[in-house]
Design an enzyme around this catalytic site. Sequence first.
Site, mmCIF file in Angstrom:
data_model
loop_
_atom_site.group_PDB
_atom_site.id
_atom_site.type_symbol
_atom_site.label_atom_id
_atom_site.label_comp_id
_atom_site.label_asym_id
_atom_site.label_seq_id
_atom_site.Cartn_x
_atom_site.Cartn_y
_atom_site.Cartn_z
ATOM 1 N N HIS A 164 83.441 25.876 -5.532
ATOM 2 C CA HIS A 164 82.104 25.094 -5.099
ATOM 3 C C HIS A 164 82.014 24.834 -3.432
ATOM 4 O O HIS A 164 81.133 24.647 -2.778
ATOM 5 C CB HIS A 164 81.936 24.083 -6.249
ATOM 6 N N TYR B 222 79.405 25.199 0.415
ATOM 7 C CA TYR B 222 79.162 24.499 1.221
ATOM 8 C C TYR B 222 80.278 24.935 2.616
ATOM 9 O O TYR B 222 79.507 24.740 3.626
ATOM 10 C CB TYR B 222 80.086 23.218 0.724
ATOM 11 N N HIS C 125 68.963 29.939 -9.579
ATOM 12 C CA HIS C 125 69.140 28.110 -8.628
ATOM 13 C C HIS C 125 69.980 29.024 -7.429
ATOM 14 O O HIS C 125 69.773 28.491 -6.358
ATOM 15 C CB HIS C 125 70.326 28.155 -9.258
ATOM 16 N N PHE C 126 70.770 29.819 -7.125
ATOM 17 C CA PHE C 126 71.112 30.110 -6.270
ATOM 18 C C PHE C 126 70.935 30.897 -5.348
ATOM 19 O O PHE C 126 71.383 31.381 -4.487
ATOM 20 C CB PHE C 126 72.993 30.202 -6.521
ATOM 21 N N HIS C 127 69.814 32.018 -5.678
ATOM 22 C CA HIS C 127 69.096 32.240 -5.386
ATOM 23 C C HIS C 127 68.441 32.146 -4.491
ATOM 24 O O HIS C 127 67.828 32.023 -3.200
ATOM 25 C CB HIS C 127 68.195 33.690 -5.851
ATOM 26 N N ARG D 115 72.557 34.998 -18.370
ATOM 27 C CA ARG D 115 72.738 35.957 -17.088
ATOM 28 C C ARG D 115 74.580 36.545 -16.631
ATOM 29 O O ARG D 115 74.861 37.026 -18.181
ATOM 30 C CB ARG D 115 73.692 34.624 -15.823
ATOM 31 N N ARG D 116 74.410 37.491 -16.164
ATOM 32 C CA ARG D 116 76.054 38.389 -16.564
ATOM 33 C C ARG D 116 75.533 38.919 -17.374
ATOM 34 O O ARG D 116 76.705 40.160 -17.588
ATOM 35 C CB ARG D 116 77.206 38.597 -16.550
#
Length: 553
Positions: A227, A231, A378-380, A443-444
């Site tokens: 995580h 950042y 989300h992370f895209h 996912r995956r």
Amino acid sequence: MSLNNNLTKVDRRDAKLAMAHIYVAFIALLLGGLAGLLQVFVRSGQFTLPAGIGYYQVLTVHGVLLGLILTTFFIFGFQIASVSRTSGTFSDGQRRLGWIGFWLMTIGTAAAATMVLLNEATVLYTFYAPLKAHWIFYLGLTLVVVGSWVGGAGQILRYAQWRKENKGSGERSPLLSFMVVVNNLMWFVATLGVAASVLFQLLPWSLGFIERVDIALSRTLFWYFGHALVYFWLLPAYMVWYVIIPKVIGGKIFSDSLARLSFMLFLIFSVPVGIHHQLTEPGITGTWKFIQVVLTFAVIVPSLMTAFSMFAMFELRGRELGGKGLYGWFKKLPWKDARFFVPFIGMVVFIPGGAGGIINASYQMNQLIHNTIWVTGHFHLTIATTVVLTYFSAAFWLIPHLTGRTLTKSLNNLGNFAAILWATGMTIMSSAMHIAGLIGAPRRSDYSEYGGAQQAYDWIPYQIAQAVGGTILFIAIIIILYIVVKLAWFAPKGEEEFPVGEAHENGGPTPAILENFKVWLVILVALILFAYTIPIIDIISNSPPGSKGYKLW
């Protein structure tokens, strides 16, 4: 966009080191982007990979190259140039550390990539045990991490040298260099987790020195790192937002103190929150999951501070330019300048992206979307749009600055067009991922009809939409790479500005504690010990014997 003052130029020796990192980053963008395109084609159900190439092999290439290699190499290229520009030219020894770090990272990348391409390391971006990769893959990742430590040390030493040379002057350290140091310190602390997992668990396990590996411990150590990695990607984008964009639009940094405080808050709250990725994981009690969820929500504070600072700065500048009424200032911003327009799109996308992150980290709502393709959507948004578009915008002025060329009007306009394409493709693809995730699409996972299950057929229209969005994104990647090649070798010779903003004079002096790294590092260590000591003791004390390795490809 040109400069006459040579004192604001990055030294050509430092520029060469920075560009070496940037070249590797954009090679990773091409290969990782191609792998991503193949993924969405396969998941649409309308395309089959050629013989000898597996879906999960392509998925690993996509995740590792874009999630680890593109980001790390670009960040280091940007940070090297930033420190050289604001704290002064690197010494020969500091620059040597940068080159040693670069070659360690590059050799490690080549080793890991070779194993993935040989189908000896199809373990996805997270390289979770008990999936076992070839030991060269783990060694390659270790070299990438160690190389980043060595290169980052050179950047910190140059900042420390500036502090020593200016001791007693009462002058605050350069904000951009300060931010680079914060990001490097966070990276050093965070990578201790993945380094411990690889060196003491996965590498000996892969070499056959130990038969079994503790799955829960390896995942916990990964997410201790995983995580904070988010950042590490995000803070360089914030550097551009806080320091570069004010200069680009002709304004001033809203508050030097607020910017430094937000970075210090990211430093202390970014690492002790990884267990919120493990909310469905057995072996960790609900109490400690809840505590890390609370710490995760604390990270929202510096993000909101950043949003306030950005839009306050935009409004102040817009009103200086004559903007009237409630929103008149908005029209006065330089919308045709790719150095502003492209990262602004990223800022806007971060609003829904951040909202989705709150859902991901919520103890109850996570149960609905955990391990669904919602998370991928989300992370895209957050990383593959907010962060990556900001990196692209930085490349538009950074590369010509380092290569002695200039951002022409046509390339500037092409950059804006590529960003619009990117936003369009990502809106289609990410929206489809979010919706499909809400109705259970995993996912995956490779394409499957799951034995004719109706639910699986319900996902297919959204998977086709993902392929449409992914195709648009790949076209945008090709345009971005064209711009990069032009700026590196073929654009007209010139002097492109490395824009560094100044803070408003009425902001007052920066409190000394914001530059006292010892205090903040003590707080960080205390929070890590509080958040992880008991969960890790519980895992070690209560874990089953561990798992042998599996190769399922």
